[in-house]
Design a protein around this motif. Sequence first.
Motif, PDB file in Angstrom:
ATOM      1  N   VAL A 194      16.333  24.741 -10.370  1.00  0.00           N
ATOM      2  CA  VAL A 194      14.967  24.266 -10.601  1.00  0.00           C
ATOM      3  C   VAL A 194      14.921  22.994 -11.447  1.00  0.00           C
ATOM      4  N   PRO A 195      15.612  22.903 -12.594  1.00  0.00           N
ATOM      5  CA  PRO A 195      15.525  21.659 -13.374  1.00  0.00           C
ATOM      6  C   PRO A 195      16.035  20.441 -12.608  1.00  0.00           C
ATOM      7  N   VAL A 196      17.097  20.599 -11.850  1.00  0.00           N
ATOM      8  CA  VAL A 196      17.641  19.485 -11.084  1.00  0.00           C
ATOM      9  C   VAL A 196      16.644  19.048 -10.008  1.00  0.00           C
ATOM     10  N   ALA A 197      16.020  20.009  -9.346  1.00  0.00           N
ATOM     11  CA  ALA A 197      15.053  19.681  -8.300  1.00  0.00           C
ATOM     12  C   ALA A 197      13.826  18.990  -8.874  1.00  0.00           C
ATOM     13  N   VAL A 198      13.357  19.447 -10.012  1.00  0.00           N
ATOM     14  CA  VAL A 198      12.188  18.816 -10.642  1.00  0.00           C
ATOM     15  C   VAL A 198      12.527  17.392 -11.053  1.00  0.00           C
ATOM     16  N   MET A 199      13.683  17.191 -11.681  1.00  0.00           N
ATOM     17  CA  MET A 199      14.077  15.845 -12.100  1.00  0.00           C
ATOM     18  C   MET A 199      14.255  14.923 -10.904  1.00  0.00           C
ATOM     19  N   ALA A 200      14.851  15.418  -9.833  1.00  0.00           N
ATOM     20  CA  ALA A 200      15.032  14.599  -8.634  1.00  0.00           C
ATOM     21  C   ALA A 200      13.693  14.201  -8.031  1.00  0.00           C
ATOM     22  N   ALA A 201      12.740  15.116  -8.027  1.00  0.00           N
ATOM     23  CA  ALA A 201      11.417  14.795  -7.490  1.00  0.00           C
ATOM     24  C   ALA A 201      10.716  13.734  -8.338  1.00  0.00           C
ATOM     25  N   LEU A 202      10.810  13.859  -9.646  1.00  0.00           N
ATOM     26  CA  LEU A 202      10.168  12.881 -10.533  1.00  0.00           C
ATOM     27  C   LEU A 202      10.821  11.504 -10.415  1.00  0.00           C
ATOM     28  N   VAL A 203      12.139  11.470 -10.432  1.00  0.00           N
ATOM     29  CA  VAL A 203      12.837  10.189 -10.345  1.00  0.00           C
ATOM     30  C   VAL A 203      12.653   9.571  -8.964  1.00  0.00           C
ATOM     31  N   GLY A 204      12.745  10.367  -7.925  1.00  0.00           N
ATOM     32  CA  GLY A 204      12.555   9.852  -6.567  1.00  0.00           C
ATOM     33  C   GLY A 204      11.179   9.241  -6.359  1.00  0.00           C
ATOM     34  N   GLN A 205      10.170   9.878  -6.895  1.00  0.00           N
ATOM     35  CA  GLN A 205       8.802   9.356  -6.794  1.00  0.00           C
ATOM     36  C   GLN A 205       8.698   8.003  -7.481  1.00  0.00           C
ATOM     37  N   GLU A 206       9.290   7.873  -8.658  1.00  0.00           N
ATOM     38  CA  GLU A 206       9.220   6.616  -9.410  1.00  0.00           C
ATOM     39  C   GLU A 206      10.044   5.514  -8.750  1.00  0.00           C
ATOM     40  N   LEU A 207      11.141   5.879  -8.116  1.00  0.00           N
ATOM     41  CA  LEU A 207      12.006   4.858  -7.526  1.00  0.00           C
ATOM     42  C   LEU A 207      11.527   4.345  -6.179  1.00  0.00           C
ATOM     43  N   PHE A 208      10.938   5.203  -5.387  1.00  0.00           N
ATOM     44  CA  PHE A 208      10.661   4.827  -4.011  1.00  0.00           C
ATOM     45  C   PHE A 208       9.201   4.570  -3.684  1.00  0.00           C
ATOM     46  N   VAL A 209       8.261   5.022  -4.500  1.00  0.00           N
ATOM     47  CA  VAL A 209       6.845   4.863  -4.188  1.00  0.00           C
ATOM     48  C   VAL A 209       6.156   4.119  -5.332  1.00  0.00           C
ATOM     49  N   HIS A 210       5.457   3.027  -4.981  1.00  0.00           N
ATOM     50  CA  HIS A 210       4.704   2.252  -5.963  1.00  0.00           C
ATOM     51  C   HIS A 210       3.304   2.011  -5.420  1.00  0.00           C
ATOM     52  N   ASP A 211       2.310   2.438  -6.162  1.00  0.00           N
ATOM     53  CA  ASP A 211       0.901   2.297  -5.762  1.00  0.00           C
ATOM     54  C   ASP A 211       0.624   2.920  -4.398  1.00  0.00           C
ATOM     55  N   GLY A 212       1.289   4.010  -4.102  1.00  0.00           N
ATOM     56  CA  GLY A 212       1.047   4.734  -2.859  1.00  0.00           C
ATOM     57  C   GLY A 212       1.752   4.164  -1.648  1.00  0.00           C
ATOM     58  N   THR A 213       2.549   3.134  -1.826  1.00  0.00           N
ATOM     59  CA  THR A 213       3.281   2.550  -0.703  1.00  0.00           C
ATOM     60  C   THR A 213       4.770   2.479  -1.042  1.00  0.00           C
ATOM     61  N   VAL A 214       5.576   2.359  -0.010  1.00  0.00           N
ATOM     62  CA  VAL A 214       7.017   2.210  -0.196  1.00  0.00           C
ATOM     63  C   VAL A 214       7.340   0.725  -0.057  1.00  0.00           C
ATOM     64  N   PRO A 215       7.737   0.072  -1.158  1.00  0.00           N
ATOM     65  CA  PRO A 215       8.035  -1.369  -1.072  1.00  0.00           C
ATOM     66  C   PRO A 215       9.371  -1.608  -0.379  1.00  0.00           C
ATOM     67  N   PRO A 216       9.559  -2.828   0.140  1.00  0.00           N
ATOM     68  CA  PRO A 216      10.868  -3.142   0.736  1.00  0.00           C
ATOM     69  C   PRO A 216      11.964  -3.084  -0.329  1.00  0.00           C
ATOM     70  N   ILE A 217      13.162  -2.789   0.087  1.00  0.00           N
ATOM     71  CA  ILE A 217      14.269  -2.625  -0.852  1.00  0.00           C
ATOM     72  C   ILE A 217      14.509  -3.903  -1.645  1.00  0.00           C
ATOM     73  N   SER A 218      14.334  -5.048  -1.035  1.00  0.00           N
ATOM     74  CA  SER A 218      14.589  -6.305  -1.735  1.00  0.00           C
ATOM     75  C   SER A 218      13.616  -6.541  -2.885  1.00  0.00           C
ATOM     76  N   ARG A 219      12.442  -5.936  -2.868  1.00  0.00           N
ATOM     77  CA  ARG A 219      11.454  -6.124  -3.930  1.00  0.00           C
ATOM     78  C   ARG A 219      11.342  -4.926  -4.871  1.00  0.00           C
ATOM     79  N   ASN A 220      12.130  -3.914  -4.662  1.00  0.00           N
ATOM     80  CA  ASN A 220      12.062  -2.703  -5.467  1.00  0.00           C
ATOM     81  C   ASN A 220      13.023  -2.816  -6.656  1.00  0.00           C
TER      82      ASN A 220
END
Length: 108
Positions: free
Chosen positions: A45-71
């Motif tokens: 559970v702790p690993v899954a929660v941390m992965a969900a939080l970090v994944g959300q912050e890394l891949f989604v900004h303002d509700g959209t997925v930015p291109p890798i070159s600008r992330n």
Amino acid sequence: MEVRGYVLLVIIAAAVVTLIPRVVPLMVLSRFELPAWAMRWLNYVPVAVMAALVGQELFVHDGTVPPISRNLELWAAIPSFMVAILTRSILGTVLSGVVVLMVLRHFF
């Protein structure tokens, strides 16, 4: 500084509401022993929660997925991940991520 009665009441109520979901499961689960499969499942559970939080912050900004070159956050996460693997230090990982992100934001 003056603390009004209703502000103090709101603070106490917020503390109680925060405390209840933490204490009640602990009190209930401390009365009996969970099966081995449940304990193994709870270990993830702790690993899954941390992965969900970090994944959300890394891949989604303002509700959209930015291109890798600008992330920039994703690019800063790569050296931070390497520091985490090599040193196993939370402080080193966080500091490397902050420094790399500062440098990236300064230049890009």
